[in-house]
Enzyme design. Structure first.
Site, PDB file in Angstrom:
ATOM      1  N   ASP A 176       0.856  -1.179   0.000  1.00  0.00           N
ATOM      2  CA  ASP A 176       0.000   0.000   0.000  1.00  0.00           C
ATOM      3  C   ASP A 176       0.896   1.234   0.000  1.00  0.00           C
ATOM      4  OD1 ASP A 176      -2.397   1.614   0.392  1.00  0.00           O
ATOM      5  OD2 ASP A 176      -1.679   1.861   2.448  1.00  0.00           O
ATOM      6  N   ASP A 223      -0.087   5.060   0.848  1.00  0.00           N
ATOM      7  CA  ASP A 223      -0.289   6.038   1.922  1.00  0.00           C
ATOM      8  C   ASP A 223      -0.200   5.372   3.285  1.00  0.00           C
ATOM      9  OD1 ASP A 223      -0.880   8.354   0.218  1.00  0.00           O
ATOM     10  OD2 ASP A 223      -2.694   7.248  -0.302  1.00  0.00           O
TER      11      ASP A 223
END
Length: 260
Positions: free
Chosen positions: A22, A24
Site C-alpha cells: 500500500d 499512503d
C-alpha cells in the site's frame, strides 16, 4: 500461512515471490495529508449544512472518522460511507437542471484539490525503513507492486522520488478504468498480483489500513503484514493481519540470498 505475535517478525522469501505495498501510510507519509484534506472537505460541507438548517455541526474526526470510513478506500466509497455514518446522502452527480447541487463528485473533487494543494506546499516524504526494505527485496529478486486507491498515486511517488522502485502500479485510475471495487474488496491487490504473474498463495501484502488488511485476508494472500501507524494493533489482527509491526525496520528477511 499463520504467523502471529512471534518474537521474530519474519518475511520468508523461500515461500514469498512477490510483495504488494500500500502507498499512503506504508510507503509514504501521506495518510495524514489525506486525513487533513478529508477533514477540510467534510467540515466545510457539514458547517454549511448546519447553517442552512441541517443537523448541528459535528466536525470530522481525524482519527476515528478517517480510520473507520475513508482510510484505504476509493474517494466515492469513502464519501458515501462517511455520509451514511451521519445519516446523510448525496446524489453522485448533479441533475442537468440543477448544476449547483452538492454531490459526491463535488466533495471528491474538492478533497482532491485540497490534497494536491497540501502536497505542493509541503512535499512528500517516504518512510526510510520502507524504502530500505524495498531495496533489500529487489536485491533478492522479489517482484514488487504499489497498490493504492488514490488517483494521485503516480504523482505522490514522483514527488517522493521512488517511482522506479516498483515493477507494477495499480491505483485509483486503474480502479476507475477497470471498475474495480474499493477495499476491503481484494480486487486491487488481485489485479496487481495478476500483473506480476504472481499467485496470491506466494504473495505478501503490506498494509496499514483496516480495510486494506481485510482486503489482503479476503484475497487469500499468503502473508498479510499490518503496519501499525495509528495504534490499532489489535484491530489489525482482528481484520486478518498475520503479523503486525510498528515499523518495517523490524521485519526480518529469511530464505533467500542476494541475487548475483
Amino acid at each position: 500461512m499463520t504467523v502471529r505475535d512471534t518474537t521474530r517478525q519474519v518475511l520468508p522469501l523461500d515461500r514469498i515471490t512477490a510483495v504488494l505495498f500500500d502507498m499512503d501510510g506504508v510507503i509514504t507519509d501521506t495518510a495524514s495529508v489525506h486525513a487533513a484534506a478529508w477533514k477540510r472537505t467534510f467540515d466545510e460541507f457539514l458547517l454549511d449544512l448546519s447553517r442552512s438548517g441541517g443537523p448541528p455541526f459535528r466536525p470530522f474526526d481525524l482519527i476515528e472518522d478517517y480510520r473507520r470510513h475513508v482510510d484505504g478506500k476509493a474517494r466515492t466509497a469513502g464519501i458515501r460511507d462517511f455520509l451514511a455514518s451521519r445519516g446523510l446522502t448525496l446524489p453522485d452527480t448533479a441533475p442537468p437542471d440543477r448544476p449547483e447541487t452538492m454531490t459526491v463528485a463535488t466533495l471528491g473533487d474538492r478533497k482532491d484539490r485540497y490534497f494536491k494543494d497540501y502536497i505542493d506546499q509541503y512535499g512528500v516524504t517516504a518512510y526510510p525503513a520502507t524504502v530500505r526494505l524495498i531495496h533489500r527485496l529487489r536485491e533478492r529478486g522479489i517482484r514488487l507492486a504499489v497498490v493504492s486507491a488514490s488517483r494521485n498515486c503516480a504523482a505522490v511517488l514522483r514527488a517522493a522520488g521512488i517511482s522506479d522502485l516498483f515493477d507494477v502500479r495499480v491505483d485509483g485510475v486503474d480502479a476507475a478504468r477497470l471498475r474495480l471495487p474499493s477495499k476491503p474488496d481484494p480486487a486491487l491487490f488481485l489485479e496487481a498480483a495478476r500483473r506480476l504473474d504472481a499467485s496470491p498463495a506466494t504473495t505478501a501484502v503490506v498494509e496499514d489500513s483496516l480495510s486494506g488488511v481485510e482486503a489482503g485476508r479476503r484475497g487469500g494472500f499468503a502473508l498479510v503484514i499490518g503496519v501499525d501507524r495509528a495504534h490499532q494493533r489489535a484491530a489489525l489482527y482482528e481484520k486478518g493481519a498475520h503479523i503486525v509491526v510498528s515499523s518495517l525496520a523490524s521485519l526480518e528477511l529469511t530464505g533467500a540470498e542476494v541475487s548475483p
